[in-house]
Design a protein around this motif. Structure first.
Motif, PDB file in Angstrom:
ATOM      1  N   HIS A  72       0.850  -1.200   0.000  1.00 40.02           N
ATOM      2  CA  HIS A  72       0.000   0.000   0.000  1.00 40.02           C
ATOM      3  C   HIS A  72       0.883   1.246   0.000  1.00 40.02           C
ATOM      4  O   HIS A  72       1.393   1.658   1.040  1.00 40.02           O
ATOM      5  CB  HIS A  72      -0.930   0.014   1.213  1.00 40.02           C
ATOM      6  CG  HIS A  72      -1.955   1.096   1.134  1.00 40.02           C
ATOM      7  ND1 HIS A  72      -3.301   0.855   0.928  1.00 40.02           N
ATOM      8  CD2 HIS A  72      -1.843   2.440   1.190  1.00 40.02           C
ATOM      9  CE1 HIS A  72      -3.946   2.000   0.871  1.00 40.02           C
ATOM     10  NE2 HIS A  72      -3.085   2.978   1.026  1.00 40.02           N
ATOM     11  N   HIS A  87       1.835   5.315  -1.838  1.00 40.28           N
ATOM     12  CA  HIS A  87       1.500   6.496  -2.640  1.00 40.28           C
ATOM     13  C   HIS A  87       2.785   7.000  -3.276  1.00 40.28           C
ATOM     14  O   HIS A  87       3.066   8.189  -3.290  1.00 40.28           O
ATOM     15  CB  HIS A  87       0.806   7.533  -1.761  1.00 40.28           C
ATOM     16  CG  HIS A  87      -0.498   7.032  -1.227  1.00 40.28           C
ATOM     17  ND1 HIS A  87      -1.593   6.836  -2.034  1.00 40.28           N
ATOM     18  CD2 HIS A  87      -0.872   6.600   0.003  1.00 40.28           C
ATOM     19  CE1 HIS A  87      -2.588   6.339  -1.316  1.00 40.28           C
ATOM     20  NE2 HIS A  87      -2.183   6.174  -0.071  1.00 40.28           N
ATOM     21  N   ASN A 135      -2.855   3.527  -4.783  1.00 42.83           N
ATOM     22  CA  ASN A 135      -3.846   3.137  -3.775  1.00 42.83           C
ATOM     23  C   ASN A 135      -4.803   4.283  -3.412  1.00 42.83           C
ATOM     24  O   ASN A 135      -4.587   5.435  -3.774  1.00 42.83           O
ATOM     25  CB  ASN A 135      -3.118   2.647  -2.528  1.00 42.83           C
ATOM     26  CG  ASN A 135      -2.694   1.197  -2.639  1.00 42.83           C
ATOM     27  OD1 ASN A 135      -3.500   0.292  -2.450  1.00 42.83           O
ATOM     28  ND2 ASN A 135      -1.434   0.969  -2.993  1.00 42.83           N
ATOM     29  N   CYS A 136      -5.850   3.919  -2.679  1.00 43.36           N
ATOM     30  CA  CYS A 136      -6.809   4.888  -2.123  1.00 43.36           C
ATOM     31  C   CYS A 136      -7.525   5.705  -3.203  1.00 43.36           C
ATOM     32  O   CYS A 136      -7.977   6.824  -2.948  1.00 43.36           O
ATOM     33  CB  CYS A 136      -6.138   5.833  -1.117  1.00 43.36           C
ATOM     34  SG  CYS A 136      -5.515   4.986   0.342  1.00 43.36           S
ATOM     35  N   HIS A 172      -5.525  -0.745   4.540  1.00 45.41           N
ATOM     36  CA  HIS A 172      -5.224  -0.229   5.889  1.00 45.41           C
ATOM     37  C   HIS A 172      -6.414  -0.383   6.844  1.00 45.41           C
ATOM     38  O   HIS A 172      -6.960   0.604   7.337  1.00 45.41           O
ATOM     39  CB  HIS A 172      -4.727   1.216   5.857  1.00 45.41           C
ATOM     40  CG  HIS A 172      -5.499   2.163   4.964  1.00 45.41           C
ATOM     41  ND1 HIS A 172      -6.843   2.376   5.090  1.00 45.41           N
ATOM     42  CD2 HIS A 172      -5.098   2.943   3.946  1.00 45.41           C
ATOM     43  CE1 HIS A 172      -7.225   3.260   4.178  1.00 45.41           C
ATOM     44  NE2 HIS A 172      -6.179   3.608   3.472  1.00 45.41           N
ATOM     45  N   ASP A 193       1.439   2.640   3.598  1.00 42.12           N
ATOM     46  CA  ASP A 193       0.605   3.823   3.362  1.00 42.12           C
ATOM     47  C   ASP A 193       1.413   5.107   3.563  1.00 42.12           C
ATOM     48  O   ASP A 193       0.853   6.159   3.851  1.00 42.12           O
ATOM     49  CB  ASP A 193      -0.636   3.812   4.276  1.00 42.12           C
ATOM     50  CG  ASP A 193      -1.753   4.709   3.751  1.00 42.12           C
ATOM     51  OD1 ASP A 193      -1.647   5.217   2.620  1.00 42.12           O
ATOM     52  OD2 ASP A 193      -2.734   4.913   4.495  1.00 42.12           O
TER      53      ASP A 193
HETATM   54 CU    CU Z   1      -3.436   5.106   1.219  1.00 43.80          CU
END
Ligand code: CU
Ligand code: ZN
Length: 489
Positions: free
Chosen positions: A63, A65, A91-92, A247, A363
């Motif tokens: 995960h 960025h 991600n996200c 997450h 993350d």
């Molecule tokens: Cu994220």
């Protein structure tokens, strides 16, 4: 001619499968592991002495960025220093492609662009840029649903219309053809929260039958977490694709302890569909600066602020007091930027980490001087703090959660294990010493106990120093796609 390019001699192998460790030399040729066992009679161009050390597969950060950082900070020291050799970007719901060159990016998408303006009309163009100028780690990519919305919709505060859904679906289909691993969503965030479940299913149809994975920062990780989980499971069932809960956490005091409810709920779903989850080993999260009460519930540290860079590393309460305004108003004035939110219960964090199917993902947000320490500390923290110091699980399990399990769930077939034929992504570490050293006051301190890191057979990090190698590869979706293991029982 020598038998190998490199032999790692005298180490103890933890192979990433959760099997007990064993002593073996590792022979590397042409970027692959070509022999495992007693290689004392073999010759090599170079030898790495691993006596007293663990030899493990390079860690896969499932995960991240890192979309922009892979291009603008190609040494990727914040990852290789931890033993990470592969990152999953996008991600996200946020990815750097497909985007038009001129569209302004709403938060949190703008977090990806903090260093320089680099965006790509197609995933293929992004991959080409990485192949021209390779980073120090391997990468694979998800396509962000928020990015697809920004690319196709004029206004975002509404569900997408039929023509927009059709446009998003064909953009996703193109990205899948170009090698994407799947689709990510961030329905928690403003630019995607207005998307209906039906919108996501309709866009996600581009993944059907081609081995894509649905990855989600869910709509709700607090009061309505069970509803959000059920939405995620439904999307997976309707598309017949594996789902990944990003997450996993329980936010806000009222929800502390509810991992006792969510984990059995996830396990039940796993018996009839493919579900996986990841977690970072901290009780604070980090994302864009929010102004709503629920996010400002606990202690808030500012990680970066475009209008007020001098506030990075400071407590929101202190900033608000100095400015003589409320915390909400101070947060508004600090936007756009990122912050660290202390919103979780440590007991939940431990229960989620210890859940047998939980992967490790950082993350981390590679922006600014004062990032969340997970950017530099996640993997050594799981190995040193949660496995060795707290005894939450054996070291073999810790390694599996960051290698073999992750490779299985993403379909990264030749990564995540120490085995003949696998890519020579390897980390040598000292099991007695490995630990994170990054904390909230010193968030960019490299971890201790990481001896050497090899990416595709090339030594990249050694004795606390980057060696300058940039041998990372772009990993595209394999023919089998994401892992589809069911977890009956
Ligand atoms: Cu994220
Ligand atoms: Zn997220």
């Amino acid at each position: 001619m020598p038998d190998f390019d490199l032999i790692i001699r005298g180490g103890t192998v933890i192979d990433g499968s959760r099997a007990p460790r064993f002593d073996a030399d590792v022979g590397i040729l042409g970027g692959r592991i070509t022999a495992l066992g007693d290689l004392s009679a073999a010759s090599a161009d170079s030898v790495l002495d691993a006596s007293g050390l663990i030899v493990a597969p390079g860690f896969i950060d499932c995960h991240t960025h890192d979309d922009q950082a892979l291009l603008s900070q190609p040494d990727m020291s914040f990852k290789v220093s931890q033993g990470v050799t592969t990152v999953i970007a996008g991600n996200c719901g946020i990815s750097l492609s497909p985007l038009k060159p001129d569209t302004p990016l709403p938060a949190p998408l703008n977090l990806l662009e903090a260093h320089e303006r680099a965006r790509f009309a197609t995933l293929g163009e992004y991959f080409d840029a990485l192949r021209r100028k390779p980073p120090a780690v391997n990468m694979a990519a998800l396509v962000g649903h928020t990015t697809l919305r920004v690319r196709t919709m004029g206004t975002l505060d509404r569900p997408a219309q039929a023509a927009e859904i059709e446009a998003m679906r064909s953009l996703l289909a193109q990205a899948m053809d170009e090698g994407a691993l799947g689709l990510s969503t961030g329905t928690f965030y403003p630019p995607a929260m207005h998307a209906s479940t039906e919108e996501i299913i309709a866009v996600g149809q581009a993944m059907m039958g081609c081995g894509g994975l649905y990855v989600t920062h869910m709509r709700d990780e607090g009061d309505h977490v069970i509803t959000a989980l059920d939405e995620t499971f439904r999307i997976g069932r309707e598309l017949d694709v594996p789902v990944l809960v990003s997450h996993h956490k329980l936010k806000n005091r009222a929800n502390f302890g509810r991992s006792a409810q969510t984990l059995p709920h996830i396990r039940r779903a796993m018996q009839c569909q493919c579900v996986s989850l990841d977690c970072y080993p901290y009780d604070a999260g980090s994302t864009m600066i929010h102004t709503d009460r629920a996010m400002l519930d606990g202690r808030v540290l500012i990680a970066s602020s475009q209008p007020h860079p001098e506030c990075a590393g400071r407590d929101l309460t202190d900033i608000a007091a100095e400015w003589g305004i409320s915390r909400e108003d101070a947060a508004r004035r600090l936007q756009p930027g990122s912050a660290i939110y202390f919103l979780m219960d440590e007991a939940d964090v431990q229960a989620i980490l210890a859940f047998d199917e939980t992967m490790i993902g950082s993350d981390g947000i590679p922006v600014g001087e004062m990032p969340h320490p997970r950017l530099w500390g996640t993997f050594p923290r799981v190995l040193g703090h949660y496995s060795r110091e707290l005894g939450l699980f054996p070291l073999e399990t810790a390694v599996w959660k960051m290698t073999g399990l992750t490779a299985r769930n993403f379909g990264l077939n030749d990564r995540g294990r120490v085995a003949v034929g696998a890519a020579a992504d390897l980390v040598l570490f000292d099991a007695a010493l490995v630990i994170d050293q990054a904390d909230y006051a010193h968030p960019t301190r490299p971890a201790a106990g990481i001896h050497s890191v090899l990416v595709n057979g090339v030594p990249t990090w050694q004795a606390g120093r980057h060696l300058g190698a940039r041998s990372g590869q772009v990993i595209t979706r394999g023919p089998a796609g994401a892992g589809r293991t069911l977890h009956a029982a």
